[in-house]
Design a protein around this motif. Structure first.
Motif: not given
Length: 83
Positions: A42-48, A50-53
């Motif tokens: 489960q990724p940290d949504a806030a850390a991701l 506006r980032r491209e993955i």
């Protein structure tokens, strides 16, 4: 890959798609079912935000997809080209 388990794709013992048996399809798995062999992270949504993955996945034919599903579901499946 979850689309392979949908009722329009998986019809009894048959995986039916309109793709020819040699056509390769790029697929990724969301990790919510038995096709994934390791726990979902489960990724940290806030850390991701506006980032491209970049995502990487499998490139498989429908007969190969049927083999994967046969192993994951524990029942023999075959692929068929839907007209």
């Amino acid at each position: 890959m979850e689309n392979l388990l949908a009722p329009y794709s998986l019809q009894g013992p048959t995986l039916a798609w309109a793709l020819g048996p040699g056509t390769k399809l790029q697929m990724i798995c969301g990790g919510r079912h038995r096709l994934v062999r390791r726990p979902r992270v489960q990724p940290d949504a806030a850390a991701l935000n506006r980032r491209e993955i970049d995502l990487a996945g499998d490139v498989r034919t429908m007969p190969e997809g049927a083999e994967i599903l046969t192993e994951a579901l524990g029942r023999r499946l075959r692929s068929r080209r839907r007209q």
